[in-house]
Design a protein around this motif. Structure first.
Motif, short mmCIF file in Angstrom:
data_model
loop_
_atom_site.label_atom_id
_atom_site.label_comp_id
_atom_site.label_asym_id
_atom_site.label_seq_id
_atom_site.Cartn_x
_atom_site.Cartn_y
_atom_site.Cartn_z
N PRO A 192 0.58 -1.28 -0.10
CA PRO A 192 0.25 -0.09 0.13
C PRO A 192 0.86 1.20 0.00
N GLN A 193 1.91 1.43 0.75
CA GLN A 193 2.78 2.66 1.14
C GLN A 193 3.28 3.07 -0.32
N ASP A 200 -3.88 9.79 -5.75
CA ASP A 200 -4.55 10.96 -5.18
C ASP A 200 -5.71 10.53 -4.26
N ARG A 201 -6.25 9.38 -4.65
CA ARG A 201 -7.33 9.03 -3.76
C ARG A 201 -7.09 7.61 -3.30
N ALA A 202 -7.65 7.20 -2.42
CA ALA A 202 -7.65 5.74 -1.82
C ALA A 202 -9.00 5.24 -1.37
N ALA A 216 -5.22 9.65 -0.72
CA ALA A 216 -4.17 9.03 -0.42
C ALA A 216 -3.23 9.33 0.56
N GLN A 217 -2.95 10.80 0.73
CA GLN A 217 -1.92 11.41 1.70
C GLN A 217 -2.72 10.88 3.02
N GLU A 218 -3.77 11.08 3.19
CA GLU A 218 -4.36 10.89 4.62
C GLU A 218 -4.06 9.37 5.13
N LEU A 219 -4.05 8.37 4.29
CA LEU A 219 -3.78 7.16 4.84
C LEU A 219 -2.39 7.17 4.75
N ARG A 220 -1.65 7.69 3.74
CA ARG A 220 -0.34 7.43 3.94
C ARG A 220 0.37 8.20 5.12
N GLU A 221 -0.12 9.21 5.65
CA GLU A 221 0.20 9.98 6.92
C GLU A 221 -0.44 9.40 8.34
N GLN A 222 -1.22 8.39 7.85
CA GLN A 222 -1.87 7.64 9.29
C GLN A 222 -1.57 6.25 9.10
N LEU A 229 -7.54 -0.91 8.90
CA LEU A 229 -8.29 -1.14 7.92
C LEU A 229 -8.15 -2.11 6.95
N LEU A 230 -6.55 -2.56 6.84
CA LEU A 230 -6.11 -3.64 6.00
C LEU A 230 -6.02 -4.99 7.10
#
Length: 234
Positions: A192-193, A200-202, A216-222, A229-230
């Motif tokens: 995922p990373q 842009d989106r996830a 995508a940034q939101e999940l990358r930073e959390q 979630l996974l």
């Protein structure tokens, strides 16, 4: 940006078995969507449904205002879907060059552009598909989708089972295709990373439904939220 893809209340699967339940999502022109989730959550089924390779039980799919759900798979390719399935599905009895020229459609992407992006394929343009390594076959599968000059590129686990050096080469190519060339894409990936970094989106699927949708940034930073979630234990 204008909306390119709109999926509404999609229900689909194989035969009578329904795998996707009321899936809705959108994607703008020029944007990239990371499609994430554990194994068996419906990611490949969603990609296959967009390409026309499953049975749709309900809902709608529109690409640039065209009702994809009313079209056969070859008609979807004609209106802008470029599909790279997990199995790659290259023509193994044809040469690299024949694989590219057999399906090419007019547009900015042509065999020479594919060779420039993947020099390994240029060196092997007279080799049969059976004479290529797994990584080279994946490059050819991506190249073959590109010469269709699609509006939306669907990539189903493009990095699966490949050597790290090939993974880096493919990631650079995908980044160029989406970031520099501006081609819209949906990418399914178990890393995922790596994909979130160029998306842009996830969207995260769970049990055939959308469990999360955001940037995508939101999940990358959390990362801890992403792991939850996974279903990944730290």
């Amino acid at each position: 940006m204008a909306e390119l893809l709109k999926v509404e209340k999609l229900r689909a699967g194989y035969g009578e078995a329904v795998v996707l339940h009321d899936v809705s999502l959108t994607l703008d022109e020029g944007a990239t969507l990371a499609l994430l989730g554990r194994n068996g959550t419906g990611k490949t089924t969603l990609i296959n449904t967009l390409a026309g390779a499953t049975r749709q039980h309900g809902g709608s799919i529109a690409l640039g205002g065209v009702a994809l759900h009313q079209l056969a798979s070859h008609e979807r390719a004609a209106v802008g879907i470029g599909w790279v399935p997990q199995e790659r599905n290259i023509f193994k009895s044809l040469t690299v060059h024949e694989n590219l020229t057999a399906v090419a459609r007019p547009g900015k992407w042509n065999p020479d552009g594919v060779y420039a992006m993947f020099p390994r394929l240029a060196e092997r343009k007279t080799n049969l598909g059976t004479q290529l390594s797994g990584g080279e076959q994946q490059m050819l599968a991506v190249g073959r989708a590109l010469v269709l000059n699609p509006r939306l590129l669907l990539l189903d686990e493009p990095l699966e089972g490949l050597a790290p050096i090939i993974v880096e080469e493919l990631l650079r190519a995908i980044r160029r295709i989406t970031r520099e060339e501006g081609l819209s894409a949906i990418i399914v990936e178990q890393h995922p990373q790596a994909i979130l970094a160029i998306s842009d989106r996830a969207v995260v699927l769970d049990r055939g439904m959308v469990a999360h949708a955001g940037t995508a940034q939101e999940l990358r930073e959390q990362p801890e939220r992403l792991d939850r979630l996974l279903g990944v234990a730290r």
